[in-house]
Design a protein around this motif. Structure first.
Motif, PDB file in Angstrom:
ATOM      1  N   ASP A   1      27.491  91.058  -1.741  1.00 20.66           N
ATOM      2  CA  ASP A   1      28.818  90.912  -1.140  1.00 20.66           C
ATOM      3  C   ASP A   1      29.678  90.043  -2.052  1.00 20.66           C
ATOM      4  O   ASP A   1      29.863  88.853  -1.809  1.00 20.66           O
ATOM      5  N   PRO A   2      30.206  90.639  -3.129  1.00 23.12           N
ATOM      6  CA  PRO A   2      30.973  89.834  -4.083  1.00 23.12           C
ATOM      7  C   PRO A   2      32.252  89.295  -3.461  1.00 23.12           C
ATOM      8  O   PRO A   2      32.840  89.904  -2.566  1.00 23.12           O
ATOM      9  N   VAL A   3      32.668  88.142  -3.931  1.00 19.98           N
ATOM     10  CA  VAL A   3      33.943  87.562  -3.500  1.00 19.98           C
ATOM     11  C   VAL A   3      35.040  88.231  -4.315  1.00 19.98           C
ATOM     12  O   VAL A   3      35.188  87.972  -5.509  1.00 19.98           O
ATOM     13  N   ILE A   4      35.780  89.119  -3.676  1.00 26.48           N
ATOM     14  CA  ILE A   4      36.782  89.908  -4.387  1.00 26.48           C
ATOM     15  C   ILE A   4      38.174  89.320  -4.160  1.00 26.48           C
ATOM     16  O   ILE A   4      38.412  88.637  -3.165  1.00 26.48           O
ATOM     17  N   PRO A   5      39.106  89.576  -5.073  1.00 30.23           N
ATOM     18  CA  PRO A   5      40.468  89.040  -4.926  1.00 30.23           C
ATOM     19  C   PRO A   5      41.168  89.582  -3.678  1.00 30.23           C
ATOM     20  O   PRO A   5      40.759  90.591  -3.095  1.00 30.23           O
ATOM     21  N   GLU A   6      42.257  88.916  -3.297  1.00 37.30           N
ATOM     22  CA  GLU A   6      42.985  89.304  -2.090  1.00 37.30           C
ATOM     23  C   GLU A   6      43.602  90.692  -2.197  1.00 37.30           C
ATOM     24  O   GLU A   6      43.828  91.348  -1.179  1.00 37.30           O
TER      25      GLU A   6
END
Length: 204
Positions: free
Chosen positions: A79-84
């Motif tokens: 669950d990568p932290v993706i940009p807004e």
């Protein structure tokens, strides 16, 4: 499907596939991994393969642009932290996309569905350990119809793809017998049954 919202014209504000240009000092897969890491912070690709070349003269406004598209798969437990400005989208309900990106997405969907039938490509979607029920959910989501867990286990076991880990999943609230956990036998895509097809259940 991972899409990001365009911040520039043409097609300002529409959703598009991440992409960019190949540097003189890198090969294609290195470029793909670099751009996904830089632009949308995705670094855990388990599988990458060339999908198709899209070369229609009018696929983008202005000077002609030929695009080579690739299919990349990320394990379901990542669950990568993706940009807004980036979102995961259900392929069955895509938003309005830029250029010809919807047709690229649908081509990727069809490629994945096909290869799940005759290769071991499920390894790239599954976590390191999984229950048959969890794997069934992944295959059902990718294929677009409900897959029988019993049939899936039988087919994959016959192909030598499932390895019991000796571990079990935590018991649910209702208790009951814990589900056995499995892993895929090896990494890297292999053709396991060149004539196999997972068929949707027949009704009526």
């Amino acid at each position: 499907m991972l899409l990001w919202r365009r911040a520039l014209d043409p097609h300002l504000g529409r959703w598009s596939l991440p992409g960019g240009r190949l540097r003189p000092d890198e090969d294609v897969e290195t470029s793909i991994r670099r751009q996904l890491a830089e632009k949308v912070d995705v670094r855990q690709l388990k599988h990458v393969e060339q999908l198709a070349v899209f070369s229609s003269p009018d696929r983008v406004p202005g000077p002609r642009v030929v695009a080579t598209a690739f299919l990349g798969l990320v394990p379901s437990d990542v669950d990568p932290v993706i940009p807004e400005d980036t979102r995961w989208h259900d392929v069955a309900s895509l938003p309005r996309t830029a250029f010809d990106h919807e047709s690229i997405v649908l081509r990727a969907r069809d490629r994945l569905r096909s290869k799940l039938c005759y290769t071991n490509l499920g390894f790239a979607l599954a976590p390191e350990e999984f229950s048959v029920s969890a794997l069934r959910s992944l295959y059902s989501a990718a294929l677009g119809y409900r897959v029988s867990a019993t049939n899936l286990q039988r087919v994959l076991a016959r192909r030598g793809l499932l390895v019991p880990t000796g571990n079990t999943a935590p018991s649910g609230r209702s208790g009951g017998r814990p589900a056995a956990l499995f892993s895929f036998a090896g990494d890297g895509m292999q053709i396991t049954d060149p004539f196999a097809v997972f068929k949707p259940p027949q009704h009526g």
